[in-house]
Design a protein around this motif. Structure first.
Motif, PDB file in Angstrom:
ATOM      1  N   LEU A 143       3.911  17.418  -8.340  1.00  0.00           N
ATOM      2  CA  LEU A 143       4.635  17.321  -9.793  1.00  0.00           C
ATOM      3  C   LEU A 143       4.060  16.252 -10.437  1.00  0.00           C
ATOM      4  N   LEU A 144       3.770  14.929  -9.764  1.00  0.00           N
ATOM      5  CA  LEU A 144       2.862  13.955 -10.494  1.00  0.00           C
ATOM      6  C   LEU A 144       1.466  14.098 -10.897  1.00  0.00           C
ATOM      7  N   ASN A 145       0.976  14.949 -10.091  1.00  0.00           N
ATOM      8  CA  ASN A 145      -0.501  15.561 -10.343  1.00  0.00           C
ATOM      9  C   ASN A 145      -0.668  16.513 -11.430  1.00  0.00           C
ATOM     10  N   ALA A 146       0.576  17.372 -11.859  1.00  0.00           N
ATOM     11  CA  ALA A 146       0.406  18.410 -12.889  1.00  0.00           C
ATOM     12  C   ALA A 146       0.846  17.265 -14.230  1.00  0.00           C
ATOM     13  N   LEU A 147       1.631  16.443 -14.069  1.00  0.00           N
ATOM     14  CA  LEU A 147       2.069  15.470 -15.399  1.00  0.00           C
ATOM     15  C   LEU A 147       0.829  14.669 -15.841  1.00  0.00           C
ATOM     16  N   LYS A 148      -0.194  14.296 -14.560  1.00  0.00           N
ATOM     17  CA  LYS A 148      -1.177  13.373 -14.589  1.00  0.00           C
ATOM     18  C   LYS A 148      -0.527  11.956 -15.044  1.00  0.00           C
ATOM     19  N   VAL A 149       0.323  11.573 -14.264  1.00  0.00           N
ATOM     20  CA  VAL A 149       0.982  10.174 -14.156  1.00  0.00           C
ATOM     21  C   VAL A 149      -0.079   9.138 -13.417  1.00  0.00           C
ATOM     22  N   THR A 150      -0.295   8.043 -14.075  1.00  0.00           N
ATOM     23  CA  THR A 150      -1.204   7.213 -13.603  1.00  0.00           C
ATOM     24  C   THR A 150      -0.397   6.011 -12.824  1.00  0.00           C
ATOM     25  N   ALA A 151      -1.058   5.193 -11.950  1.00  0.00           N
ATOM     26  CA  ALA A 151      -0.181   4.243 -11.051  1.00  0.00           C
ATOM     27  C   ALA A 151       0.297   3.396 -11.879  1.00  0.00           C
ATOM     28  N   GLU A 152      -0.338   2.864 -12.953  1.00  0.00           N
ATOM     29  CA  GLU A 152       0.304   2.017 -13.874  1.00  0.00           C
ATOM     30  C   GLU A 152       1.816   2.447 -14.361  1.00  0.00           C
ATOM     31  N   GLU A 153       1.852   3.527 -14.818  1.00  0.00           N
ATOM     32  CA  GLU A 153       3.038   3.891 -15.431  1.00  0.00           C
ATOM     33  C   GLU A 153       4.042   4.235 -14.564  1.00  0.00           C
ATOM     34  N   ALA A 154       3.738   4.500 -13.358  1.00  0.00           N
ATOM     35  CA  ALA A 154       4.640   5.162 -12.273  1.00  0.00           C
ATOM     36  C   ALA A 154       5.048   3.804 -11.369  1.00  0.00           C
ATOM     37  N   ARG A 206       9.999  10.884 -17.682  1.00  0.00           N
ATOM     38  CA  ARG A 206      11.181  11.226 -18.069  1.00  0.00           C
ATOM     39  C   ARG A 206      11.430  12.691 -18.008  1.00  0.00           C
ATOM     40  N   THR A 207      10.247  13.389 -17.797  1.00  0.00           N
ATOM     41  CA  THR A 207      10.353  15.002 -17.842  1.00  0.00           C
ATOM     42  C   THR A 207      10.580  14.979 -16.238  1.00  0.00           C
ATOM     43  N   LEU A 208       9.745  14.254 -15.214  1.00  0.00           N
ATOM     44  CA  LEU A 208      10.055  14.365 -13.806  1.00  0.00           C
ATOM     45  C   LEU A 208      11.410  13.971 -13.481  1.00  0.00           C
ATOM     46  N   LYS A 209      12.178  13.025 -14.317  1.00  0.00           N
ATOM     47  CA  LYS A 209      13.278  12.592 -13.733  1.00  0.00           C
ATOM     48  C   LYS A 209      14.389  13.900 -14.029  1.00  0.00           C
ATOM     49  N   HIS A 214      17.711  18.184 -12.247  1.00  0.00           N
ATOM     50  CA  HIS A 214      17.801  19.599 -12.238  1.00  0.00           C
ATOM     51  C   HIS A 214      18.106  20.488 -10.878  1.00  0.00           C
ATOM     52  N   THR A 215      17.066  19.938 -10.173  1.00  0.00           N
ATOM     53  CA  THR A 215      16.892  20.445  -8.642  1.00  0.00           C
ATOM     54  C   THR A 215      18.250  20.047  -7.666  1.00  0.00           C
ATOM     55  N   ASP A 216      18.490  18.766  -8.035  1.00  0.00           N
ATOM     56  CA  ASP A 216      19.747  18.192  -7.440  1.00  0.00           C
ATOM     57  C   ASP A 216      20.768  18.616  -7.617  1.00  0.00           C
ATOM     58  N   SER A 217      20.977  19.382  -8.663  1.00  0.00           N
ATOM     59  CA  SER A 217      22.277  20.113  -9.086  1.00  0.00           C
ATOM     60  C   SER A 217      22.480  21.414  -8.416  1.00  0.00           C
ATOM     61  N   PHE A 218      21.418  21.676  -7.707  1.00  0.00           N
ATOM     62  CA  PHE A 218      21.797  23.096  -6.947  1.00  0.00           C
ATOM     63  C   PHE A 218      22.231  22.940  -5.309  1.00  0.00           C
ATOM     64  N   VAL A 219      22.258  21.375  -5.244  1.00  0.00           N
ATOM     65  CA  VAL A 219      22.842  21.100  -3.703  1.00  0.00           C
ATOM     66  C   VAL A 219      24.164  21.438  -3.562  1.00  0.00           C
ATOM     67  N   LYS A 313       6.594  24.109 -20.587  1.00  0.00           N
ATOM     68  CA  LYS A 313       6.703  24.367 -19.194  1.00  0.00           C
ATOM     69  C   LYS A 313       5.699  23.358 -18.556  1.00  0.00           C
ATOM     70  N   PRO A 314       6.230  22.102 -18.237  1.00  0.00           N
ATOM     71  CA  PRO A 314       5.397  21.002 -17.571  1.00  0.00           C
ATOM     72  C   PRO A 314       4.701  21.450 -16.274  1.00  0.00           C
ATOM     73  N   PHE A 315       5.315  22.152 -15.472  1.00  0.00           N
ATOM     74  CA  PHE A 315       4.671  22.529 -14.091  1.00  0.00           C
ATOM     75  C   PHE A 315       4.176  23.698 -14.048  1.00  0.00           C
ATOM     76  N   LEU A 316       3.588  24.287 -15.044  1.00  0.00           N
ATOM     77  CA  LEU A 316       3.056  25.725 -14.970  1.00  0.00           C
ATOM     78  C   LEU A 316       1.568  25.789 -14.310  1.00  0.00           C
ATOM     79  N   SER A 317       1.037  24.850 -14.376  1.00  0.00           N
ATOM     80  CA  SER A 317      -0.192  24.812 -13.422  1.00  0.00           C
ATOM     81  C   SER A 317      -0.156  24.784 -12.143  1.00  0.00           C
ATOM     82  N   LEU A 318       1.254  24.609 -11.732  1.00  0.00           N
ATOM     83  CA  LEU A 318       1.391  24.639 -10.055  1.00  0.00           C
ATOM     84  C   LEU A 318       1.392  25.970  -9.613  1.00  0.00           C
ATOM     85  N   ALA A 319       2.083  26.970 -10.512  1.00  0.00           N
ATOM     86  CA  ALA A 319       2.598  28.165 -10.294  1.00  0.00           C
ATOM     87  C   ALA A 319       1.683  29.120  -9.131  1.00  0.00           C
TER      88      ALA A 319
END
Length: 332
Positions: A143-154, A206-209, A214-219, A313-319
């Motif tokens: 997920l972090l790779n798809a969003l190209k999150v850097t160490a500084e902002e994460a 914010r997209t990752l959050k 969204h995934t936690d809502s399915f528990v 669709k932020p994670f389309l590259s992972l499909a």
């Protein structure tokens, strides 16, 4: 072609005829012939030799005119054949019976686990663990790779989750014989806390959050109480497939049993995490395909003529590689 074969047969022996017919052919690992000018006969089995002869006879038995359609079909066939003969040792196909989950994992050499000291992670180690996760985890988390999150902002995002994980004493850190961190397993007990406004988040985070919420809502509601949340796991690359990640997962199971937690919940974003969870007895609860998830906070643009918003669709590259995120549950 028949005339040529008869001339060769009358002037030379049968072995020479076979050698000349098979000279422009080479068999790949699928038993198919592909063009190759220097294919020695000794490398081919008798069955492959006969298949090569049949291929030659089939290919040249009837001369067909080359049309644009047949030329394109030939190009596509050659392209597909070229893809099939790529080295297969780099990946292994994994299928888990009863789950319907199937994917390819990178093949790495199984190394013996070196001496490591795996202990409960303490709050005093938080700064060191945050630096380790920013250095090793960000590059390999899908997920972090798809969003190209850097160490500084994460960094603030990672620090929030590490602090949450260290409060219950349910996380583990592995150190090598030199005292350096070589693996981290972050767990927390109970529902996830709300992230305060003091945590600065970039648009990517914010997209990752939103996706994690969204995934936690399915528990299921029945699992919202006494449960262990698996936040993250990371080991050094040189210790991949050595058993270190499995050992830390077993320590997590022991903690859950000791503290009488009834369930363990994990959100697996990639194939490696899914494989480890299934190996440890987790079952699939919900699958979120990356092709269908739409970020509710952003859009690519707006078309005035059609009067509709282009979804993001932020994670389309992972499909293609990881297909989907999976909510996994294990009974303790």
């Amino acid at each position: 072609m028949k005339t040529t074969l008869s001339k060769i047969a009358t002037s030379q022996s049968t072995d020479m005829v076979v050698a000349k017919l098979l000279a422009p052919l080479r068999m790949n690992q699928f038993g198919r012939s592909i063009a190759h000018t220097n294919a020695p006969k000794a490398l081919l089995s008798p069955a492959q030799q006969m298949k090569g002869i049949q291929t030659v006879q089939t290919r040249y038995s009837a001369a067909q005119p080359v049309t644009r359609k047949s030329y394109k079909a030939k190009q596509n066939s050659q392209r597909n054949m070229h893809q099939m003969v790529l080295p297969q040792a780099e990946f292994e196909h994994t299928f888990f019976p009863g789950t319907g989950i199937s994917f390819s994992l990178p093949k790495t050499r199984h190394t013996e686990i070196p001496y490591v000291d795996c202990e409960v992670a303490e709050m005093s180690e938080m700064r060191e663990i945050v630096q380790y996760m920013c250095k090793h985890f960000l590059r390999r988390e899908p997920l972090l790779n798809a969003l190209k999150v850097t160490a500084e902002e994460a960094e603030s995002f990672v620090e929030f989750h590490v602090k949450d994980a260290l409060q219950d004493g349910a996380s583990f850190v592995a150190r090598d014989d030199e005292g350096e961190i070589c693996g981290v397993r972050l767990n927390a007990v109970g529902p996830a806390p709300e992230m305060g406004k003091d945590v600065e988040l970039s648009p990517k985070l914010r997209t990752l959050k939103k996706f994690l919420e969204h995934t936690d809502s399915f528990v299921p509601q029945s699992l919202q109480g006494a449960r262990m949340r698996h936040i993250a796991i990371c080991v050094n690359r040189n210790m991949a497939r050595s058993g270190l990640a499995t050992m830390m997962m077993k320590r997590s199971v022991e903690y859950s049993k000791r503290h009488r937690l009834r369930h363990m919940v994990a959100m697996c974003s990639g194939n490696m995490a899914t494989g480890l969870a299934l190996k440890m007895g987790f079952r699939l609860v919900k699958e979120i395909p990356y092709t269908k998830y739409i970020d509710p906070t952003q859009s690519i643009g707006y078309e005035e003529d059609q009067n509709w918003v282009i979804p993001h669709k932020p994670f389309l590259s992972l499909a293609e590689t990881h297909v989907s995120a999976k909510v996994m549950v294990r009974n303790v």
